[in-house]
Design an enzyme around this catalytic site. Structure first.
Site, PDB file in Angstrom:
ATOM      1  N   GLU A  80       0.743  -1.287  -0.059  1.00  8.36           N
ATOM      2  CA  GLU A  80      -0.045   0.007  -0.139  1.00  8.36           C
ATOM      3  C   GLU A  80       0.796   1.338  -0.044  1.00  8.36           C
ATOM      4  O   GLU A  80       1.916   1.315   0.609  1.00  8.36           O
ATOM      5  CB  GLU A  80      -0.968  -0.215   1.234  1.00  8.36           C
ATOM      6  CG  GLU A  80      -1.911  -0.983   1.312  1.00  8.36           C
ATOM      7  CD  GLU A  80      -2.946  -0.800   2.419  1.00  8.36           C
ATOM      8  OE1 GLU A  80      -3.752  -1.629   2.832  1.00  8.36           O
ATOM      9  OE2 GLU A  80      -2.753   0.151   3.061  1.00  8.36           O
ATOM     10  N   GLY A 135       6.315  -2.547   6.288  1.00  6.72           N
ATOM     11  CA  GLY A 135       7.477  -3.322   6.305  1.00  6.72           C
ATOM     12  C   GLY A 135       8.542  -2.388   7.268  1.00  6.72           C
ATOM     13  O   GLY A 135       8.262  -1.347   7.636  1.00  6.72           O
ATOM     14  N   GLU A 136       9.789  -3.105   7.581  1.00  7.64           N
ATOM     15  CA  GLU A 136      10.734  -2.394   8.378  1.00  7.64           C
ATOM     16  C   GLU A 136      11.811  -1.950   7.483  1.00  7.64           C
ATOM     17  O   GLU A 136      12.586  -2.633   7.093  1.00  7.64           O
ATOM     18  CB  GLU A 136      11.196  -3.235   9.397  1.00  7.64           C
ATOM     19  CG  GLU A 136      12.469  -3.011  10.054  1.00  7.64           C
ATOM     20  CD  GLU A 136      12.293  -1.506  10.708  1.00  7.64           C
ATOM     21  OE1 GLU A 136      11.304  -1.214  11.511  1.00  7.64           O
ATOM     22  OE2 GLU A 136      13.289  -0.598  10.338  1.00  7.64           O
ATOM     23  N   SER A 140      10.803   5.736   9.368  1.00  9.47           N
ATOM     24  CA  SER A 140      10.452   5.337  10.692  1.00  9.47           C
ATOM     25  C   SER A 140      10.641   3.904  10.805  1.00  9.47           C
ATOM     26  O   SER A 140      10.710   2.998  10.040  1.00  9.47           O
ATOM     27  CB  SER A 140       8.816   5.301  10.730  1.00  9.47           C
ATOM     28  OG  SER A 140       8.265   4.828  11.872  1.00  9.47           O
ATOM     29  N   SER A 189       9.761   3.897  16.463  1.00  7.91           N
ATOM     30  CA  SER A 189       8.355   3.651  16.747  1.00  7.91           C
ATOM     31  C   SER A 189       8.553   3.027  18.377  1.00  7.91           C
ATOM     32  O   SER A 189       8.826   1.813  18.384  1.00  7.91           O
ATOM     33  CB  SER A 189       7.950   2.289  16.050  1.00  7.91           C
ATOM     34  OG  SER A 189       7.485   2.854  14.743  1.00  7.91           O
ATOM     35  N   LEU A 190       8.353   3.863  19.268  1.00 10.88           N
ATOM     36  CA  LEU A 190       8.688   3.369  20.545  1.00 10.88           C
ATOM     37  C   LEU A 190       7.609   2.658  21.555  1.00 10.88           C
ATOM     38  O   LEU A 190       7.894   1.450  21.674  1.00 10.88           O
ATOM     39  CB  LEU A 190       8.899   4.674  21.612  1.00 10.88           C
ATOM     40  CG  LEU A 190       9.850   4.405  22.722  1.00 10.88           C
ATOM     41  CD1 LEU A 190      11.464   4.064  22.245  1.00 10.88           C
ATOM     42  CD2 LEU A 190       9.754   5.628  23.588  1.00 10.88           C
ATOM     43  N   HIS A 191       6.490   3.390  21.615  1.00 10.46           N
ATOM     44  CA  HIS A 191       5.219   2.520  22.233  1.00 10.46           C
ATOM     45  C   HIS A 191       5.248   2.300  23.315  1.00 10.46           C
ATOM     46  O   HIS A 191       4.063   1.888  23.901  1.00 10.46           O
ATOM     47  CB  HIS A 191       4.613   1.382  21.219  1.00 10.46           C
ATOM     48  CG  HIS A 191       4.843   1.783  19.581  1.00 10.46           C
ATOM     49  ND1 HIS A 191       4.115   3.066  19.240  1.00 10.46           N
ATOM     50  CD2 HIS A 191       5.196   1.051  18.512  1.00 10.46           C
ATOM     51  CE1 HIS A 191       4.190   2.909  17.787  1.00 10.46           C
ATOM     52  NE2 HIS A 191       4.887   2.100  17.217  1.00 10.46           N
ATOM     53  N   ASN A 214      -5.378   1.966  15.662  1.00 10.09           N
ATOM     54  CA  ASN A 214      -6.146   1.718  14.758  1.00 10.09           C
ATOM     55  C   ASN A 214      -6.576   0.316  14.952  1.00 10.09           C
ATOM     56  O   ASN A 214      -5.688  -0.528  14.354  1.00 10.09           O
ATOM     57  CB  ASN A 214      -5.965   2.246  13.523  1.00 10.09           C
ATOM     58  CG  ASN A 214      -6.184   3.658  13.106  1.00 10.09           C
ATOM     59  OD1 ASN A 214      -7.453   4.029  13.088  1.00 10.09           O
ATOM     60  ND2 ASN A 214      -5.157   4.609  13.024  1.00 10.09           N
ATOM     61  N   CYS A 245      -4.142   3.367   9.030  1.00  7.08           N
ATOM     62  CA  CYS A 245      -3.281   2.196   9.321  1.00  7.08           C
ATOM     63  C   CYS A 245      -4.281   0.737   9.396  1.00  7.08           C
ATOM     64  O   CYS A 245      -4.343   0.052  10.108  1.00  7.08           O
ATOM     65  CB  CYS A 245      -3.116   2.218  10.960  1.00  7.08           C
ATOM     66  SG  CYS A 245      -1.853   1.039  11.138  1.00  7.08           S
TER      67      CYS A 245
HETATM   68  N1  SAH Z   1       8.327  -0.860  10.477  1.00  7.15           N
HETATM   69  C1  SAH Z   1       8.374   0.842  10.751  1.00  7.15           C
HETATM   70  C2  SAH Z   1       7.571   1.308   9.743  1.00  7.15           C
HETATM   71  C3  SAH Z   1       6.235   1.040   9.365  1.00  7.15           C
HETATM   72  S1  SAH Z   1       5.327   1.259  10.695  1.00  7.15           S
HETATM   73  C4  SAH Z   1       8.078   0.932  12.226  1.00  7.15           C
HETATM   74  O1  SAH Z   1       7.520   0.217  12.887  1.00  7.15           O
HETATM   75  O2  SAH Z   1       8.252   2.180  12.616  1.00  7.15           O
HETATM   76  C5  SAH Z   1       4.977   2.779  10.786  1.00  7.15           C
HETATM   77  C6  SAH Z   1       4.143   3.257  12.093  1.00  7.15           C
HETATM   78  O3  SAH Z   1       2.589   2.757  11.794  1.00  7.15           O
HETATM   79  C7  SAH Z   1       4.762   2.977  13.324  1.00  7.15           C
HETATM   80  O4  SAH Z   1       4.856   3.851  14.133  1.00  7.15           O
HETATM   81  C8  SAH Z   1       3.830   1.823  13.708  1.00  7.15           C
HETATM   82  O5  SAH Z   1       4.124   1.592  14.777  1.00  7.15           O
HETATM   83  C9  SAH Z   1       2.368   2.350  13.230  1.00  7.15           C
HETATM   84  N2  SAH Z   1       1.385   1.469  13.460  1.00  7.15           N
HETATM   85  C10 SAH Z   1       1.476   0.173  12.894  1.00  7.15           C
HETATM   86  N3  SAH Z   1       0.164  -0.326  13.318  1.00  7.15           N
HETATM   87  C11 SAH Z   1      -0.773   0.480  13.767  1.00  7.15           C
HETATM   88  C12 SAH Z   1      -1.900   0.347  14.068  1.00  7.15           C
HETATM   89  N4  SAH Z   1      -2.645  -0.548  14.315  1.00  7.15           N
HETATM   90  N5  SAH Z   1      -2.452   1.757  14.660  1.00  7.15           N
HETATM   91  C13 SAH Z   1      -1.571   2.878  14.820  1.00  7.15           C
HETATM   92  N6  SAH Z   1      -0.511   3.044  14.305  1.00  7.15           N
HETATM   93  C14 SAH Z   1       0.154   1.663  13.759  1.00  7.15           C
HETATM   94 FE1  SF4 Z   2       6.844  -4.047  11.090  1.00  7.77          FE
HETATM   95 FE2  SF4 Z   2       6.185  -3.585  13.710  1.00  7.77          FE
HETATM   96 FE3  SF4 Z   2       6.815  -1.589  11.856  1.00  7.77          FE
HETATM   97 FE4  SF4 Z   2       4.558  -3.051  11.754  1.00  7.77          FE
HETATM   98  S1  SF4 Z   2       5.026  -1.758  13.246  1.00  7.77           S
HETATM   99  S2  SF4 Z   2       5.583  -2.529  10.139  1.00  7.77           S
HETATM  100  S3  SF4 Z   2       5.284  -5.205  12.541  1.00  7.77           S
HETATM  101  S4  SF4 Z   2       8.167  -3.095  12.467  1.00  7.77           S
END
Ligand code: SAH
Ligand code: SF4
Length: 364
Positions: free
Chosen positions: A94, A163-164, A195, A217-219, A295, A338
């Site tokens: 996408e 993807g990463e 990211s 992407s800390l979370h 999301n 997302c």
């Molecule tokens: N793999 C990389 C880049 C793609 S993910 C990464 O993890 O940073 C891009 C962003 O979307 C990240 O911050 C990820 O945590 C966020 N993301 C993934 N799933 C999500 C969801 N269900 N709701 C909101 N943000 C989400």
């Molecule tokens: Fe991959 Fe995690 Fe990024 Fe999703 S949030 S694309 S699983 S690294």
């Protein structure tokens, strides 16, 4: 058997110089070529009128310019456009175009699927299919700029799709080099954000090779919780990750801040205690925090935090002096923020759920 043609779409300036030299052509053909493809959207060698007929014939024999194919496009009421793109191999990815006041941001994918299995992420649930080539990565920007007539050019790029990116770093770096090149898209470092979930050695590599903006992407701000929701944390725990962020900021004086992405998931990481931890671990890291309401998607057990909880979390951070923004969730009508779109569309297109989510989008 005919020899496979080389796809010139993803070649950096240096690689194009080598390529044209191998045909006995001078270096400047590379720049001419880049302008045709990446500034005018021309992918037919015959239209490259400053190339001799002889060179055009040679190119036709050995090379091609092949962008990926748009399979579906959905537009949300706010104007966010989500594209489902089909790769040569049949995999789906996408990309999302997000119009904002002063910019047009494109969220792109770097892999089909992802191996890292973050528990809140639809792409993670899907598993890994394959890495994208540099042509497939830059091809998304090419499509966004040239696929539609009179399309407004993209002003900002975020690697926040599927993807990463740091697990596919060479093609990603090649595509960044094209995004920044004056004869291609000419985007400045501030307009490109990568990211990552925190692949520490690759952050260091990125730092030595490019100067784009970094988002982490800390979370979660403690290892126990982060191990659970971002499993790559078991390999590269928080202290290592935050140290490499500090190094990233130090390495080049031009870098001022890192974006810290923090999804708010109800009952998981959204209490004031979590906010306190976050403030604590980010001490000494020059950053802004982007809060992202989770999301939901089919197959996930999490819920989005309530508006009140999100507001309280945000207020706490601001009160502690952290620069904090809240990501607007856009395009819900098209699973834009997302979502499960690839999953849903691939289900209907191919009869099975192979694709998955895009991870939108920094609108701060
Ligand atoms: N793999 C990389 C880049 C793609 S993910 C990464 O993890 O940073 C891009 C962003 O979307 C990240 O911050 C990820 O945590 C966020 N993301 C993934 N799933 C999500 C969801 N269900 N709701 C909101 N943000 C989400
Ligand atoms: Fe991959 Fe995690 Fe990024 Fe999703 S949030 S694309 S699983 S690294």
């Amino acid at each position: 058997m005919s020899k496979e043609k080389i796809n010139l779409l993803g070649l950096t300036h240096d690689s194009l110089v080598n390529f044209f030299n191998s045909l006995g052509e001078p270096n400047f053909k590379a720049s001419q070529f880049m302008k045709w493809v990446h500034q005018r959207g021309v992918i037919d060698f015959d239209e490259m009128t400053d190339f001799s007929a002889n060179l055009r014939n040679q190119l036709l024999e050995v090379a091609e310019i092949k962008p990926p194919i748009i399979e579906e496009c959905l537009t949300s009421p706010e104007g966010t456009k989500k594209y489902l793109i089909k790769l040569d191999s049949g995999s789906m990815i996408e990309m999302v175009k997000i119009p904002e006041k002063k910019r047009l941001t494109l969220c792109i994918s770097s892999q089909a699927g992802c191996a890292l299995q973050c528990t809140f992420c639809a792409t993670g649930h899907q598993g890994f299919e394959r890495n994208l080539s540099s042509a497939e990565i830059i091809g998304q920007l090419w499509l966004a700029n040239f696929n539609e007539e009179f399309a407004q050019p993209i002003s900002n790029i975020v690697f926040m799709g599927m993807g990463e990116p740091l697990l596919n770093i060479e093609p990603v770096l090649d595509s960044i080099s094209l995004m920044q090149h004056q004869n291609a898209y000419g985007l400045s470092k501030r307009r490109i954000t990568l990211s990552t979930s925190g692949i520490v050695p690759e952050i260091d590599k990125l730092s030595s090779r490019t100067d784009v903006s970094l988002a982490i992407s800390l979370h979660a701000a403690n290892n126990t919780l982060r191990n659970e929701i971002v499993p790559i944390n078991k390999k590269y725990p928080l202290d290592q990750l935050l140290n490499s962020c500090k190094k990233y900021l130090k390495d080049k004086s031009k870098r001022h801040t890192i974006t810290i992405e923090y999804i708010l998931i109800e009952g998981v990481n959204d209490s004031i205690e979590h906010a306190k931890e976050l403030v604590k671990v980010l001490k000494g890291v020059s950053c802004k925090i982007n809060l992202i309401p989770f999301n939901p998607f089919d197959g996930s057990n999490y819920s989005r935090s309530s508006d009140n909880t999100i507001q309280a979390f945000k207020d706490f951070l601001i009160q502690k002096g952290m620069i904090t923004t809240l990501r607007i969730t856009r395009g819900d009508a098209i699973d834009g923020a997302c979502g499960q779109l690839v999953g849903k569309l691939t289900k209907s297109i191919r009869g099975k759920n192979t694709g998955n989510s895009i991870n939108l989008i920094n609108t701060s």
